[in-house]
Design a protein around this motif. Structure first.
Motif, PDB file in Angstrom:
ATOM      1  N   UNK A 290     -11.351  -7.071   7.435  1.00 54.28           N
ATOM      2  CA  UNK A 290     -11.378  -7.457   8.853  1.00 54.28           C
ATOM      3  C   UNK A 290     -12.362  -6.582   9.628  1.00 54.28           C
TER       4      UNK A 290
ATOM      5  N   UNK B 296     -16.007  -7.646   9.363  1.00 56.47           N
ATOM      6  CA  UNK B 296     -16.379  -9.018   9.724  1.00 56.47           C
ATOM      7  C   UNK B 296     -17.487  -9.042  10.761  1.00 56.47           C
TER       8      UNK B 296
ATOM      9  N   UNK C 275     -10.668 -11.901  14.540  1.00 63.94           N
ATOM     10  CA  UNK C 275     -10.139 -11.703  13.184  1.00 63.94           C
ATOM     11  C   UNK C 275      -8.729 -11.144  13.159  1.00 63.94           C
TER      12      UNK C 275
ATOM     13  N   UNK D 213      -6.452 -13.949  13.779  1.00 70.86           N
ATOM     14  CA  UNK D 213      -6.365 -14.776  12.565  1.00 70.86           C
ATOM     15  C   UNK D 213      -5.374 -14.183  11.564  1.00 70.86           C
ATOM     16  N   UNK D 214      -5.450 -12.849  11.391  1.00 61.93           N
ATOM     17  CA  UNK D 214      -4.529 -12.196  10.443  1.00 61.93           C
ATOM     18  C   UNK D 214      -3.085 -12.296  10.938  1.00 61.93           C
TER      19      UNK D 214
ATOM     20  N   UNK E 283      -4.809 -19.422  10.045  1.00 58.41           N
ATOM     21  CA  UNK E 283      -5.546 -18.201  10.375  1.00 58.41           C
ATOM     22  C   UNK E 283      -6.944 -18.504  10.893  1.00 58.41           C
ATOM     23  N   UNK E 284      -7.661 -19.389  10.197  1.00 60.93           N
ATOM     24  CA  UNK E 284      -9.023 -19.740  10.623  1.00 60.93           C
ATOM     25  C   UNK E 284      -8.985 -20.494  11.953  1.00 60.93           C
TER      26      UNK E 284
ATOM     27  N   UNK F  82      -8.610 -18.069  14.688  1.00 65.53           N
ATOM     28  CA  UNK F  82      -9.912 -17.420  14.907  1.00 65.53           C
ATOM     29  C   UNK F  82     -10.794 -18.290  15.807  1.00 65.53           C
TER      30      UNK F  82
END
Lengths: 254, 110
Positions: free
Chosen positions: B54, B57, B69, B72-73, B93-94, B97
């Motif tokens: 992460x 990124x 990110x 997302x996590x 998650x995506x 984001x």
């Protein structure tokens, strides 16, 4: 007048066999390969990134072949980047092995399942042990079934992993990581790790281990590659051990 | 230094790290305590890998920074805790984001 030829049943049979390449395999092998296919999709952006780094390396063939010897994307990427920059041999080797040190922990967690395997089979299983194969193994070994079926499942998973991973890094050498740029898919690999981690928090001590590991990993992230990993492992183990000892004492006191 | 030498040394070391516990670990893991400690160590290893991934990124928009990110996590973790399938964890998650990136971009445009 044009007529369309309709294939008879045996021809259909051949055609169907051709489009189902896993059809002749043991069901457990197929199941293992399928379970890995989902994980592999998550690792695509990382595979493309590694492939792009390999493509830019002065010795791309050797850097590509390292996938077999190292069998871990994180350490492989470190080796590719550091050798491309001309770093000293001890620096590259120590950095990569620090990153790989986590694999010893994964192997330890699977040792009791693989104790009955022959030395040769254990060598094969060890050579292909990395996060996705560890996840496939721990999931399958936690379910009912014979040892032979579990082994077949694992071998199916690691064959799919090897073929898929080599395909991804090879594609990355050709197209680079730009295909997934700006899509957010670069987060798929850490999300796969979240999927591996969270279901394994099966008690308060393991949650304490996580709570200790998160801040330590954040603080230790800027340390040289691999060092932060070891520090986080140590912090999680110490915190988890302390929490479980305290829980055991409370249980005795009752 | 040749790349071949490095790859050979790292490959041999990696194999030793994976194989040695399978030879000696079976006896050690007859101890429940040791198995428990190995479980905590895995938690630490996976956490460090997630944090490293992460923090490395590339940020999609200057305004989102590390928020997207991390969101997302967090979203992926919620789905994972509820027993969601792997593909669901990745999709949620995506999507989280994207949502944060879109929100920060919209706020930045105001």
């Amino acid at each position: 007048m044009h007529t369309t030829h309709l294939p008879d049943a045996p021809v259909f049979g051949v055609a169907r066999a051709r489009i189902r390449p896993l059809a002749g395999l043991h069901p457990e092998v197929r199941r293992g390969a399928r379970s890995m296919a989902v994980l592999m999709a998550g690792y695509l952006p990382f595979g493309l990134t590694l492939g792009a780094a390999i493509g830019a390396h002065p010795e791309p063939v050797t850097a590509w072949l390292a996938a077999f010897a190292i069998y871990s994307g994180t350490a492989h990427l470190a080796v590719v980047q550091l050798t491309a920059e001309g770093a000293a041999l001890p620096v590259v080797v120590v950095t990569a092995l620090l990153i790989q040190s986590r694999l010893a922990v994964y192997a330890l967690s699977l040792a009791r399942h693989w104790r009955a395997e022959s030395l040769r089979m254990r060598a094969v299983l060890a050579a292909t042990l990395v996060e996705p194969s560890w996840m496939a193994a721990t999931d399958r070994y936690g379910q009912p079934g014979s040892a032979a079926d579990k082994r077949r499942h694992h071998l199916g998973a690691v064959v799919a992993l090897t073929i898929g991973w080599l395909s991804m890094i090879t594609a990355g050498m050709v197209v680079g990581p730009s295909v997934t740029a700006g899509t957010g898919l670069h987060l798929a690999a850490p999300l796969c790790l979240v999927a591996m981690l969270l279901p394994r928090l099966d008690g308060n001590p393991s949650r304490v281990a996580l709570l200790a590991a998160v801040p330590v990993a954040i603080v230790a992230a800027p340390l040289p590659a691999g060092t932060g990993l070891l520090v986080a492992i140590a912090a999680a183990t110490a915190a988890g051990a302390a929490a479980s000892t305290a829980a055991a004492r409370r249980e005795v006191a009752r | 230094m040749t790349t071949v030498t490095v790859v050979a040394l790292v490959g041999a070391g990696s194999f030793a790290l994976r194989f040695a516990p399978l030879v000696i670990g079976g006896r050690l893991l007859q101890s429940v305590r040791f198995e428990q400690l190995a479980g905590f160590a895995i938690v630490g290893a996976l956490t460090a890998l997630i944090v490293t991934a992460v923090s490395n990124q590339p940020s999609d928009t200057p305004a989102s920074g590390p928020v997207a990110p991390v969101a997302a996590m967090a979203a992926g973790a919620v789905v994972a805790r509820r027993g969601g399938a792997l593909h669901t964890i990745v999709i949620v998650g995506v999507a989280a984001h994207w949502a944060v990136v879109a929100a920060t971009t919209a706020l930045g445009a105001l």
